[in-house]
Design a protein around this motif. Structure first.
Motif, PDB file in Angstrom:
ATOM      1  N   VAL A  98      10.809  48.902  41.236  1.00 20.21           N
ATOM      2  CA  VAL A  98      11.887  49.102  42.213  1.00 20.21           C
ATOM      3  C   VAL A  98      13.245  49.079  41.522  1.00 20.21           C
ATOM      4  N   GLN A  99      13.451  48.103  40.646  1.00 22.76           N
ATOM      5  CA  GLN A  99      14.745  47.996  39.977  1.00 22.76           C
ATOM      6  C   GLN A  99      14.992  49.160  39.027  1.00 22.76           C
ATOM      7  N   LYS A 100      13.946  49.627  38.377  1.00 22.03           N
ATOM      8  CA  LYS A 100      14.124  50.783  37.486  1.00 22.03           C
ATOM      9  C   LYS A 100      14.440  52.034  38.301  1.00 22.03           C
ATOM     10  N   ASP A 101      13.677  52.260  39.371  1.00 16.66           N
ATOM     11  CA  ASP A 101      13.865  53.477  40.167  1.00 16.66           C
ATOM     12  C   ASP A 101      15.188  53.486  40.913  1.00 16.66           C
ATOM     13  N   LEU A 102      15.598  52.333  41.440  1.00 15.37           N
ATOM     14  CA  LEU A 102      16.839  52.257  42.209  1.00 15.37           C
ATOM     15  C   LEU A 102      18.057  51.947  41.344  1.00 15.37           C
ATOM     16  N   LYS A 103      17.817  51.731  40.052  1.00 18.97           N
ATOM     17  CA  LYS A 103      18.894  51.422  39.100  1.00 18.97           C
ATOM     18  C   LYS A 103      19.724  50.237  39.594  1.00 18.97           C
ATOM     19  N   CYS A 104      19.012  49.148  39.900  1.00 23.28           N
ATOM     20  CA  CYS A 104      19.676  47.951  40.401  1.00 23.28           C
ATOM     21  C   CYS A 104      19.094  46.735  39.708  1.00 23.28           C
ATOM     22  N   CYS A 105      19.627  45.567  40.044  1.00 18.25           N
ATOM     23  CA  CYS A 105      19.127  44.318  39.473  1.00 18.25           C
ATOM     24  C   CYS A 105      19.254  43.230  40.523  1.00 18.25           C
ATOM     25  N   GLY A 106      18.134  42.730  40.989  1.00 20.47           N
ATOM     26  CA  GLY A 106      18.128  41.706  42.022  1.00 20.47           C
ATOM     27  C   GLY A 106      18.346  42.307  43.399  1.00 20.47           C
ATOM     28  N   VAL A 107      18.602  41.427  44.374  1.00 20.52           N
ATOM     29  CA  VAL A 107      18.852  41.873  45.737  1.00 20.52           C
ATOM     30  C   VAL A 107      20.316  42.277  45.872  1.00 20.52           C
ATOM     31  N   SER A 108      21.218  41.351  45.497  1.00 21.73           N
ATOM     32  CA  SER A 108      22.656  41.638  45.534  1.00 21.73           C
ATOM     33  C   SER A 108      23.173  42.026  44.156  1.00 21.73           C
ATOM     34  N   ASN A 109      22.808  41.224  43.148  1.00 15.80           N
ATOM     35  CA  ASN A 109      23.189  41.501  41.768  1.00 15.80           C
ATOM     36  C   ASN A 109      22.300  40.689  40.831  1.00 15.80           C
ATOM     37  N   SER A 110      22.570  40.742  39.548  1.00 20.90           N
ATOM     38  CA  SER A 110      21.688  40.104  38.568  1.00 20.90           C
ATOM     39  C   SER A 110      21.684  38.583  38.657  1.00 20.90           C
ATOM     40  N   THR A 111      22.701  37.988  39.280  1.00 23.89           N
ATOM     41  CA  THR A 111      22.715  36.523  39.394  1.00 23.89           C
ATOM     42  C   THR A 111      21.638  36.017  40.355  1.00 23.89           C
ATOM     43  N   ASP A 112      21.049  36.893  41.144  1.00 19.38           N
ATOM     44  CA  ASP A 112      19.947  36.495  42.030  1.00 19.38           C
ATOM     45  C   ASP A 112      18.779  35.928  41.232  1.00 19.38           C
ATOM     46  N   TRP A 113      18.632  36.361  39.992  1.00 20.77           N
ATOM     47  CA  TRP A 113      17.501  35.941  39.179  1.00 20.77           C
ATOM     48  C   TRP A 113      17.619  34.499  38.705  1.00 20.77           C
ATOM     49  N   LYS A 114      18.759  33.846  38.954  1.00 25.91           N
ATOM     50  CA  LYS A 114      18.865  32.409  38.670  1.00 25.91           C
ATOM     51  C   LYS A 114      17.929  31.615  39.577  1.00 25.91           C
ATOM     52  N   ASN A 115      17.551  32.216  40.713  1.00 28.02           N
ATOM     53  CA  ASN A 115      16.651  31.557  41.664  1.00 28.02           C
ATOM     54  C   ASN A 115      15.182  31.715  41.294  1.00 28.02           C
ATOM     55  N   ALA A 116      14.897  32.411  40.217  1.00 26.76           N
ATOM     56  CA  ALA A 116      13.512  32.597  39.780  1.00 26.76           C
ATOM     57  C   ALA A 116      13.090  31.363  38.985  1.00 26.76           C
ATOM     58  N   THR A 117      12.866  30.261  39.699  1.00 27.27           N
ATOM     59  CA  THR A 117      12.598  28.980  39.055  1.00 27.27           C
ATOM     60  C   THR A 117      11.220  28.918  38.412  1.00 27.27           C
ATOM     61  N   ARG A 118      10.292  29.738  38.853  1.00 27.67           N
ATOM     62  CA  ARG A 118       8.940  29.748  38.282  1.00 27.67           C
ATOM     63  C   ARG A 118       8.778  30.800  37.192  1.00 27.67           C
ATOM     64  N   ALA A 119       9.836  31.519  36.865  1.00 26.76           N
ATOM     65  CA  ALA A 119       9.715  32.702  36.014  1.00 26.76           C
ATOM     66  C   ALA A 119       9.111  32.411  34.654  1.00 26.76           C
ATOM     67  N   GLY A 120       9.491  31.331  34.018  1.00 23.94           N
ATOM     68  CA  GLY A 120       8.986  31.041  32.686  1.00 23.94           C
ATOM     69  C   GLY A 120       9.352  32.154  31.718  1.00 23.94           C
ATOM     70  N   TRP A 121      10.629  32.485  31.668  1.00 21.72           N
ATOM     71  CA  TRP A 121      11.092  33.625  30.881  1.00 21.72           C
ATOM     72  C   TRP A 121      10.590  33.531  29.450  1.00 21.72           C
ATOM     73  N   SER A 122      10.125  34.650  28.937  1.00 28.63           N
ATOM     74  CA  SER A 122       9.596  34.701  27.573  1.00 28.63           C
ATOM     75  C   SER A 122      10.264  35.839  26.817  1.00 28.63           C
ATOM     76  N   PRO A 123      11.059  35.546  25.798  1.00 26.29           N
ATOM     77  CA  PRO A 123      11.494  34.243  25.286  1.00 26.29           C
ATOM     78  C   PRO A 123      12.438  33.547  26.257  1.00 26.29           C
ATOM     79  N   SER A 124      12.712  32.283  25.989  1.00 20.27           N
ATOM     80  CA  SER A 124      13.468  31.454  26.941  1.00 20.27           C
ATOM     81  C   SER A 124      14.929  31.871  27.092  1.00 20.27           C
TER      82      SER A 124
END
Length: 160
Positions: A98-124
């Motif tokens: 969805v983000q690639k096709d719509l050329k967007c990031c998150g719902v409002s903006n990229s700061t929405d991803w701060k709420n991804a508490t389970r993400a376990g980003w790799s690398p950190s």
């Protein structure tokens, strides 16, 4: 007490009988006039239906759409196990697509991803999914596809 509802129902039923008559007889006799009248009646009914639906909906459409999206961000996992995490993998692929096709990031903006508490980003050091970083705004305002440039994608995923 219910006489108004009965009268309204009978009037509406009579209207539908008349509309049906124009459609049926117009098709049987191949009459352009009757079929045209049938078309106009159906078009009016459609417009009234849309108008009634708009008047009847009193909810907050923006909230109805955004709330489940924010919830799914909180459930996002960056590197799910393909063997045991079928739902997480599907969620990850859905967000990236969805983000690639719509050329967007998150719902409002990229700061929405701060709420991804389970993400376990790799690398950190990463703070957003890959789908956010498949495009980049150029100096002239054009959108550039950087999905093939692994370094640019990684750098994008690290920026705030």
């Amino acid at each position: 007490m219910y006489s108004t509802a009965v009268i309204a129902f009978l009037a509406l039923s009579a209207f539908f009988v008349i509309v049906s008559f124009f459609g049926c007889c117009g098709a049987w006799k191949e009459s352009k006039c009757m079929l045209g009248t049938y078309f106009v009646f159906i078009l009016i009914l459609f417009c009234l239906l849309i108008f009634g639906a708009v008047l009847a909906y009193k909810g907050d459409l923006k909230n109805q759409i955004e709330k489940p999206l924010y919830k799914s961000i909180s459930l996002y996992i960056d590197d799910p196990d393909p063997e045991t995490g079928a739902k997480e993998l599907a969620l990850q692929q859905a967000w990236n697509t969805v983000q690639k096709d719509l050329k967007c990031c998150g719902v409002s903006n990229s700061t929405d991803w701060k709420n991804a508490t389970r993400a376990g980003w790799s690398p950190s050091s990463i703070n957003k999914p890959e789908g956010c970083c498949m495009w980049k705004k150029g100096t002239d305002g054009d959108v550039l596809d950087i999905s093939e440039d692994g370094t640019a994608v990684l750098n994008c995923r690290r920026t705030v």
